[in-house]
Design an enzyme around this catalytic site. Structure first.
Site, PDB file in Angstrom:
ATOM      1  N   SER A   1     -26.826 -32.576  54.757  1.00  0.00           N
ATOM      2  CA  SER A   1     -27.668 -32.145  53.814  1.00  0.00           C
ATOM      3  C   SER A   1     -26.676 -31.774  52.417  1.00  0.00           C
ATOM      4  O   SER A   1     -26.438 -31.981  51.849  1.00  0.00           O
ATOM      5  CB  SER A   1     -29.046 -31.385  54.074  1.00  0.00           C
ATOM      6  OG  SER A   1     -28.147 -29.741  53.706  1.00  0.00           O
TER       7      SER A   1
ATOM      8  N   ARG B   1     -15.567 -26.099  62.442  1.00  0.00           N
ATOM      9  CA  ARG B   1     -14.554 -26.052  63.200  1.00  0.00           C
ATOM     10  C   ARG B   1     -13.309 -24.669  62.561  1.00  0.00           C
ATOM     11  O   ARG B   1     -13.362 -25.200  61.325  1.00  0.00           O
ATOM     12  CB  ARG B   1     -14.215 -26.777  63.604  1.00  0.00           C
ATOM     13  CG  ARG B   1     -13.693 -27.302  65.182  1.00  0.00           C
ATOM     14  CD  ARG B   1     -12.683 -28.706  65.117  1.00  0.00           C
ATOM     15  NE  ARG B   1     -11.493 -28.213  65.651  1.00  0.00           N
ATOM     16  CZ  ARG B   1     -10.954 -27.754  66.880  1.00  0.00           C
ATOM     17  NH1 ARG B   1     -12.590 -27.718  67.676  1.00  0.00           N
ATOM     18  NH2 ARG B   1     -10.291 -27.785  67.078  1.00  0.00           N
TER      19      ARG B   1
ATOM     20  N   HIS C   1     -21.070 -21.324  52.367  1.00  0.00           N
ATOM     21  CA  HIS C   1     -21.405 -20.200  52.527  1.00  0.00           C
ATOM     22  C   HIS C   1     -22.678 -20.305  52.944  1.00  0.00           C
ATOM     23  O   HIS C   1     -23.151 -19.786  51.207  1.00  0.00           O
ATOM     24  CB  HIS C   1     -20.415 -19.291  52.768  1.00  0.00           C
ATOM     25  CG  HIS C   1     -20.181 -18.355  54.303  1.00  0.00           C
ATOM     26  ND1 HIS C   1     -20.604 -18.415  55.784  1.00  0.00           N
ATOM     27  CD2 HIS C   1     -21.065 -16.905  54.517  1.00  0.00           C
ATOM     28  CE1 HIS C   1     -20.967 -17.499  56.670  1.00  0.00           C
ATOM     29  NE2 HIS C   1     -21.177 -16.231  55.729  1.00  0.00           N
TER      30      HIS C   1
ATOM     31  N   GLU D   1      -8.276 -16.715  56.103  1.00  0.00           N
ATOM     32  CA  GLU D   1      -9.968 -15.856  56.868  1.00  0.00           C
ATOM     33  C   GLU D   1     -10.509 -16.299  56.674  1.00  0.00           C
ATOM     34  O   GLU D   1     -11.567 -16.695  55.607  1.00  0.00           O
ATOM     35  CB  GLU D   1      -9.218 -14.302  56.266  1.00  0.00           C
ATOM     36  CG  GLU D   1     -10.225 -13.140  57.014  1.00  0.00           C
ATOM     37  CD  GLU D   1      -9.910 -12.109  56.187  1.00  0.00           C
ATOM     38  OE1 GLU D   1     -11.365 -11.146  56.375  1.00  0.00           O
ATOM     39  OE2 GLU D   1      -8.994 -11.795  55.408  1.00  0.00           O
TER      40      GLU D   1
ATOM     41  N   GLN E   1     -30.242 -23.558  47.492  1.00  0.00           N
ATOM     42  CA  GLN E   1     -29.772 -23.486  46.728  1.00  0.00           C
ATOM     43  C   GLN E   1     -28.342 -23.488  46.945  1.00  0.00           C
ATOM     44  O   GLN E   1     -27.466 -24.044  45.530  1.00  0.00           O
ATOM     45  CB  GLN E   1     -29.511 -21.908  46.279  1.00  0.00           C
ATOM     46  CG  GLN E   1     -31.316 -21.311  45.926  1.00  0.00           C
ATOM     47  CD  GLN E   1     -31.771 -21.712  44.424  1.00  0.00           C
ATOM     48  OE1 GLN E   1     -31.219 -21.983  43.834  1.00  0.00           O
ATOM     49  NE2 GLN E   1     -33.044 -21.779  44.635  1.00  0.00           N
ATOM     50  N   GLU E   2     -27.207 -23.746  47.925  1.00  0.00           N
ATOM     51  CA  GLU E   2     -26.228 -24.763  48.356  1.00  0.00           C
ATOM     52  C   GLU E   2     -26.709 -26.017  47.893  1.00  0.00           C
ATOM     53  O   GLU E   2     -25.888 -26.334  47.655  1.00  0.00           O
ATOM     54  CB  GLU E   2     -26.449 -24.604  49.854  1.00  0.00           C
ATOM     55  CG  GLU E   2     -26.525 -23.096  50.337  1.00  0.00           C
ATOM     56  CD  GLU E   2     -26.746 -23.822  52.045  1.00  0.00           C
ATOM     57  OE1 GLU E   2     -25.384 -24.583  52.387  1.00  0.00           O
ATOM     58  OE2 GLU E   2     -27.152 -23.026  53.210  1.00  0.00           O
TER      59      GLU E   2
HETATM   60  C1  GRF Z   1     -25.603 -25.286  55.603  1.00  0.00           C
HETATM   61  O1  GRF Z   1     -26.013 -23.863  55.641  1.00  0.00           O
HETATM   62  C2  GRF Z   1     -24.049 -24.089  55.146  1.00  0.00           C
HETATM   63  O2  GRF Z   1     -23.937 -23.441  54.164  1.00  0.00           O
HETATM   64  C3  GRF Z   1     -23.301 -24.276  56.658  1.00  0.00           C
HETATM   65  O3  GRF Z   1     -23.972 -24.916  58.084  1.00  0.00           O
HETATM   66  C4  GRF Z   1     -24.621 -25.395  57.178  1.00  0.00           C
HETATM   67  C5  GRF Z   1     -24.617 -27.060  56.794  1.00  0.00           C
HETATM   68  O4  GRF Z   1     -26.375 -27.621  56.508  1.00  0.00           O
HETATM   69  N1  GRF Z   1     -21.933 -23.780  56.379  1.00  0.00           N
HETATM   70  P1  GRF Z   1     -25.567 -29.238  56.109  1.00  0.00           P
HETATM   71  O5  GRF Z   1     -25.046 -30.073  57.010  1.00  0.00           O
HETATM   72  O6  GRF Z   1     -25.031 -29.429  55.276  1.00  0.00           O
HETATM   73  O7  GRF Z   1     -26.991 -29.525  56.038  1.00  0.00           O
END
Ligand code: GRF
Length: 211
Positions: free
Chosen positions: A12, A87, A105, A139, A169-170
């Site tokens: 997404s 990964r 994240h 890290e 929000q992402e």
């Molecule tokens: C998201 O919550 C992202 O922040 C995390 O993994 C999830 C991936 O979701 N790293 P998508 O595949 O982008 O829908």
């Protein structure tokens, strides 16, 4: 500016990047899992997809990362966007793209690095949670922070409800960060801090709970 997006699952965030009309040519979406749902979405949006199955490489992380780097370099990508890429990458791979690789994240770093961030945020009782776009360094989840968005944690939240609020929000901040990068407005200082040349909106505070 050419970019590649690395995914492992539903994609997404990848979709948010591909649909944001960014001044970026997305050269390909690469998944380490051939079954990742995001691959079909990318194809439907006309973007080349590459499945690079990590299980073929067994425990040899260096060999997988070398194959990944070969693809990225063949595609002449200036930017690598990790979007739910589940990964851990070798130090050598990360160093090769340092300053040119971003990750999203689902927590307000440096709080809650790693997995299960939403359940851990609820268990900790924080009243504000959120997400972070950061440059990738060796890290895990510790690289220079580019942008963060915060959401309130509600009394009746479950990890799933909180995750959905954060995910919305992402989908806003990852395209913002990539746009700044593409427009040359992201500056990574020698002190490891990021400066963004962007107009400032009027200050506002998120107070939670706010009754
Ligand atoms: C998201 O919550 C992202 O922040 C995390 O993994 C999830 C991936 O979701 N790293 P998508 O595949 O982008 O829908």
């Amino acid at each position: 500016m050419r970019a590649v997006i690395l995914i492992s699952g539903r994609g997404s965030n990848m979709e948010a990047l591909l649909r944001a009309n960014l001044p970026v040519e997305f050269a390909a979406v690469i998944s380490n899992r051939p079954q990742a749902g995001g691959l079909a979405i990318a194809r439907s949006l006309g973007v080349e997809t590459i499945a690079l199955d990590h299980t073929v490489y067994g425990a040899d992380r260096a060999a997988f990362d070398a194959a990944l780097a070969a693809e990225i370099d063949r595609l002449r990508a200036d930017l690598v966007c990790l979007a739910g890429f589940m990964r851990v990458l070798t130090d050598a791979f990360v160093q090769r793209y340092q300053g040119h690789m971003l990750n999203i994240h689902p927590a307000l770093l440096p709080a809650f690095p790693g997995l299960d961030t939403h359940a851990r945020a609820l268990a900790a009782g924080v009243k504000i949670h959120g997400c972070t776009v950061h440059f990738v360094t060796p890290e895990v989840d510790a690289g220079p922070i580019v942008v963060q968005a915060a959401v309130p944690v509600l009394d009746d939240d479950t990890p799933e409800r909180l995750a959905a609020r954060v995910l919305a929000q992402e989908h806003r901040i990852y395209p913002m960060a990539v746009r700044w990068y593409a427009e040359g407005r992201l500056h990574l200082g020698a002190d490891g801090r990021v400066r963004v040349d962007a107009p400032r909106l009027p200050e506002s505070a998120l107070i939670s709970p706010n009754g």
